[in-house]
Design an enzyme around this catalytic site. Structure first.
Site, PDB file in Angstrom:
ATOM      1  N   ASN A 244     -10.156   0.161   0.531  1.00 12.39           N
ATOM      2  CA  ASN A 244      -8.694   0.210   0.436  1.00 12.39           C
ATOM      3  C   ASN A 244      -8.274  -0.385  -0.917  1.00 12.39           C
ATOM      4  OD1 ASN A 244      -5.934  -0.152   0.668  1.00 12.39           O
ATOM      5  ND2 ASN A 244      -6.007  -1.026   2.733  1.00 12.39           N
TER       6      ASN A 244
ATOM      7  N   CYS B 257       0.816  -1.215   0.000  1.00 10.41           N
ATOM      8  CA  CYS B 257       0.000   0.000   0.000  1.00 10.41           C
ATOM      9  C   CYS B 257       0.854   1.273   0.000  1.00 10.41           C
ATOM     10  CB  CYS B 257      -0.943   0.002   1.195  1.00 10.41           C
ATOM     11  SG  CYS B 257      -2.057  -1.402   1.186  1.00 10.41           S
TER      12      CYS B 257
ATOM     13  N   HIS C 224      -3.087   7.397   2.509  1.00 11.41           N
ATOM     14  CA  HIS C 224      -3.527   6.076   2.033  1.00 11.41           C
ATOM     15  C   HIS C 224      -4.890   5.778   2.647  1.00 11.41           C
ATOM     16  CE1 HIS C 224      -3.896   1.944   1.174  1.00 11.41           C
ATOM     17  NE2 HIS C 224      -3.563   1.513   2.376  1.00 11.41           N
TER      18      HIS C 224
END
Ligand code: UT7
Length: 357
Positions: free
Chosen positions: A293, A120, A263
């Site tokens: 996500n 990520c 993020h």
């Protein structure tokens, strides 16, 4: 020749068509979960899920084309990247890398193209490298793409700990040489990693540590596993520290930040980092609620969404932070770009390049 700054000059996105609400996901997967729990504990209400024919490369190619068209619109002339950097943990194949095929499908044969794996944190890593390559004069126009299809590859569809969190998608930016005070200028960066905690986010088997078929491994060892609570604590700490470094290197205080794009993993993490840094809630932007996500794609998708909604003025002081498996993390300061984002649906292809739709 050295140039004073690297500048984001094009923004592109691509999302699978299918949006799946929490209630629908729970019903379809028969998950032991609750739609209110998901919304309250994560901030996620829905996610886009790719069908089995849509690969990461399909999404990356569409987002890349969108970023090139966005850059061409701003520049008033076509632009041609001289490097393709694809941040992904869900490549089309273990071998070869996906980026060369994305470059080929963008008409960029001959251009260097590589995948970058930092989970990520992939997009902050890739953007930081692109900045270094441009400011050193090695490359002039890198195309940076973050693209993922976690839902069809790594996620156990019946694992409530991860299936509720992840969605699919791609975001891309084009970088060019420019000056430090213009919209889109990348300023300071800070990256870090901690491999001693690799086990907190991991696909246990299928790599060279536990090759496929190793006695004692089970099918579920090939799926993504995460210790959510421990990852949560590290994410808050690492993104806060990294952001402080980047802000210090820029000469900005948290009060100076007009736009904070983190993020998109969990709204509580985003708010904890924002609170610790002292960045007002009105300056925090993202689209976690709609997309969940999307790993390496989450920051460019949130950046494009913020630009599309005209929530932040071009040139505004912007901070991005990323965190993920590795552990790996990073932060970057920049001037908010002025490019208008473009968005295209993924065009799925067989490996031989034949268009399916
Ligand atoms: O992108 C890479 C980085 N990833 C992240 O940053 C993710 C970080 N972690 C998180 O976002 C959170 O830890 C999760 C969303 C994964 C989990 O939230 P949490 O608040 O840490 O939950 P927990 O594991 O501490 O569990 C709290 C309660 C438990 O019930 P009891 O023991 O309090 O009765 C769990 O059984 O919530 C329950 N629970 C669930 N309930 C419904 C845990 N997962 C679920 C679920 N649905 N999916």
């Amino acid at each position: 020749m050295r140039t004073p700054a690297a500048v984001l000059c094009g923004l592109g996105t691509s999302l699978p068509e299918r949006s799946v609400s929490n209630a629908r996901l729970i019903e379809e997967r028969d998950l032991d979960s609750d739609e209110r729990w998901i919304l309250e504990r994560t901030g996620i209400a829905a996610r886009r899920l790719a069908d089995s024919r849509t690969s990461t490369g399909d999404l990356a190619r569409a987002a890349g084309q969108a970023a090139l068209d966005s850059a061409a619109e701003l520049a008033g002339a076509p632009v041609r990247p001289d490097l393709v950097l694809l941040a992904t943990t869900t490549p089309d194949h273990h071998c070869p890398a996906t980026a060369p095929q994305v470059a080929h499908r963008l008409g960029l044969d001959g251009v260097p193209a590589l995948d970058l794996s930092a989970a990520c944190a992939g997009f902050v890593y890739a953007t930081a490298f692109a900045q270094g390559l441009v400011t050193s004069g090695l490359y002039e126009r890198p195309l940076v793409v973050g693209a993922e299809t976690y839902s069809t590859t790594l996620i156990d569809p019946r694992d409530r700990d991860t299936a509720i969190l992840f969605g699919d998608g791609a975001g891309a930016v084009l970088v060019r040489a420019g000056t430090p005070d213009e919209p889109g200028a990348l300023i300071a960066q800070h990256l870090g990693s901690d491999g001693s905690r690799a086990g907190l986010i991991q696909v246990p088997a299928g790599g060279s540590r536990l090759p496929r078929g190793t006695p004692g491994t089970e099918p579920r060892d090939h799926y993504f596993r995460m210790n959510g609570r421990a990852v949560y604590a590290h994410a808050v700490r690492r993104m806060t520290d990294s952001a402080r470094h980047a802000l210090k290197n820029t000469g900005w205080s948290p009060d100076d930040v007009d736009a904070f794009i983190s993020h998109q993993a969990n709204q509580r993490i985003i708010d904890a980092v924002g609170d610790r840094l002292g960045i007002a809630p009105s300056c925090r932007h993202g689209n976690l609620r709609q997309l969940g996500n999307t790993a390496a794609a989450s920051i460019p998708l949130a950046l494009a969404d913020t630009a599309l909604r005209r929530r932040v003025d071009p040139g505004a002081r912007t901070l991005i932070t990323g965190f993920g498996g590795g552990l790996a993390w990073g932060a970057q300061t920049l001037r908010f770009p002025e490019a208008r984002p473009h968005s295209y649906p993924p065009h799925t292809h067989h490996d031989n390049g034949e268009a399916l739709r």
